[in-house]
Design an enzyme around this catalytic site. Structure first.
Site, short mmCIF file in Angstrom:
data_model
loop_
_atom_site.label_atom_id
_atom_site.label_comp_id
_atom_site.label_asym_id
_atom_site.label_seq_id
_atom_site.Cartn_x
_atom_site.Cartn_y
_atom_site.Cartn_z
N PRO A 92 0.83 -1.20 0.00
CA PRO A 92 0.00 0.00 0.00
C PRO A 92 0.86 1.25 0.00
O PRO A 92 1.88 1.31 0.68
CB PRO A 92 -0.80 -0.12 1.31
N GLU A 93 0.46 2.25 -0.77
CA GLU A 93 1.19 3.50 -0.82
C GLU A 93 0.47 4.54 0.01
O GLU A 93 -0.56 4.26 0.64
CB GLU A 93 1.38 3.93 -2.27
N HIS A 142 -5.72 -15.44 9.44
CA HIS A 142 -4.70 -14.40 9.37
C HIS A 142 -5.09 -13.16 10.18
O HIS A 142 -4.47 -12.11 10.03
CB HIS A 142 -4.42 -14.01 7.92
N ARG A 192 0.76 -12.11 4.84
CA ARG A 192 2.21 -12.34 4.77
C ARG A 192 2.95 -11.90 6.02
O ARG A 192 4.14 -12.19 6.17
CB ARG A 192 2.78 -11.60 3.55
N LYS A 241 22.16 16.07 -7.78
CA LYS A 241 21.97 14.61 -7.80
C LYS A 241 21.91 14.10 -9.23
O LYS A 241 21.09 14.56 -10.03
CB LYS A 241 20.69 14.23 -7.05
#
Length: 288
Positions: free
Chosen positions: A2-3, A105, A124, A167
């Site tokens: 998830p972001e 889970h 997971r 950079k």
């Protein structure tokens, strides 16, 4: 994983149920997630009121009356399911990539004074929870090296120019550097770079002031749209009410390899390249 928009959507889903309530009981069905749970985790939470629900980058923060902050990270497959006092939950909408329910889970269960039950499910177990003193939150191991918030007032063209000065790393890599800008992930960086007409491989330090300003605005725009849409459903992500995000239906480039570029008057085709082991989707015709 998830972001930021997904995590912000989860925060907004948890807030009405958690803020102002107290932990009556915290049931832990295993001693660890990705890492061991904090010592006396259940006892330290029991009886504490939740003063507010916040977010820092991809972390959820529950500010507690004890002076500690419950820090939670969803990992790759973590999600919270909320059960109302009447036992009901909202049914998921008709979205792509359904997630199969499996109660085996369910690892942590919060029972609250307002009779809401919040269950943390993680197939997971790459997520984790920690308890950190409020006074030491920003200097804790989770946040001490973290960059600025992309949805906050700190993000501007001037800030991007300063952070990326000199950079030579690829622009996409610089945007994904959590020590510079915290919370940006692969999906939304691809989308933002396309909207800003910037190539992911160009050196980060070569942006003009105008390009940096355009990029900062587009990043906020993409993230805000994704939050409004409830995030993106990619394999595992769900809202706290069990419904699935649908920002994926608005993707301009992500996972659209071989399709025509959606930019008006562009005759390019969306391509895929691999950068640092991650897929980048872009149009070489209009992204420079």
């Amino acid at each position: 994983m998830p972001e930021l928009p997904e995590v912000e959507t989860v925060r907004r889903g948890l807030e009405p149920a958690m803020t102002g309530a107290r932990f009556i009981e915290v049931e832990t069905r295993r001693p660890d997630l990705r890492f061991p749970l904090p010592p006396d985790f259940s006892k330290r939470l029991a009886g504490q009121a939740i003063l507010s629900m916040g977010r820092r980058a991809k972390y959820l923060l529950a500010d507690l009356s004890s002076g500690e902050v419950l820090v939670m990270h969803l990992g790759m497959t973590g999600r919270f399911l909320i059960m109302a006092p009447d036992g009901g939950v909202e049914e998921p909408g008709e979205f792509a990539n359904e997630v199969k329910e499996d109660a085996k889970h369910d690892h942590v269960v919060f029972r609250l004074s307002n009779r809401f039950t919040i269950t943390y499910n993680d197939v997971r177990r790459f997520g984790f929870m920690d308890l950190v003193p409020r006074a030491g939150l920003e200097t804790s191991r989770h946040f001490k090296a973290m960059g600025i918030e992309p949805l906050g007032n700190e993000l501007s063209g001037e800030t991007i120019t300063r952070l990326f000065a000199g950079k030579m790393a690829p622009l996409k890599a610089a945007l994904l550097d959590q020590g510079l800008i915290a919370g940006l992930g692969n999906i939304y960086v691809c989308e933002a770079l396309h909207r800003a007409s910037l190539a992911p491989e160009r050196a980060a330090g070569t942006l003009s002031d105008e390009q940096a300003e355009r990029l900062s605005g587009v990043i906020r725009e993409v993230l805000a749209e994704a939050v409004e849409a409830g995030g993106s459903t990619l394999k595992d992500y769900r809202h706290t009410d069990g419904s699935l995000g649908y920002f994926q239906h608005r993707f301009r480039v992500y996972d659209r390899e071989g399709e025509a570029c959606p930019t008006p008057d562009c005759r390019g085709t969306i391509e895929r390249l691999v950068q640092s082991g991650r897929s980048t989707y872009w149009c070489r015709h209009c992204q420079k």
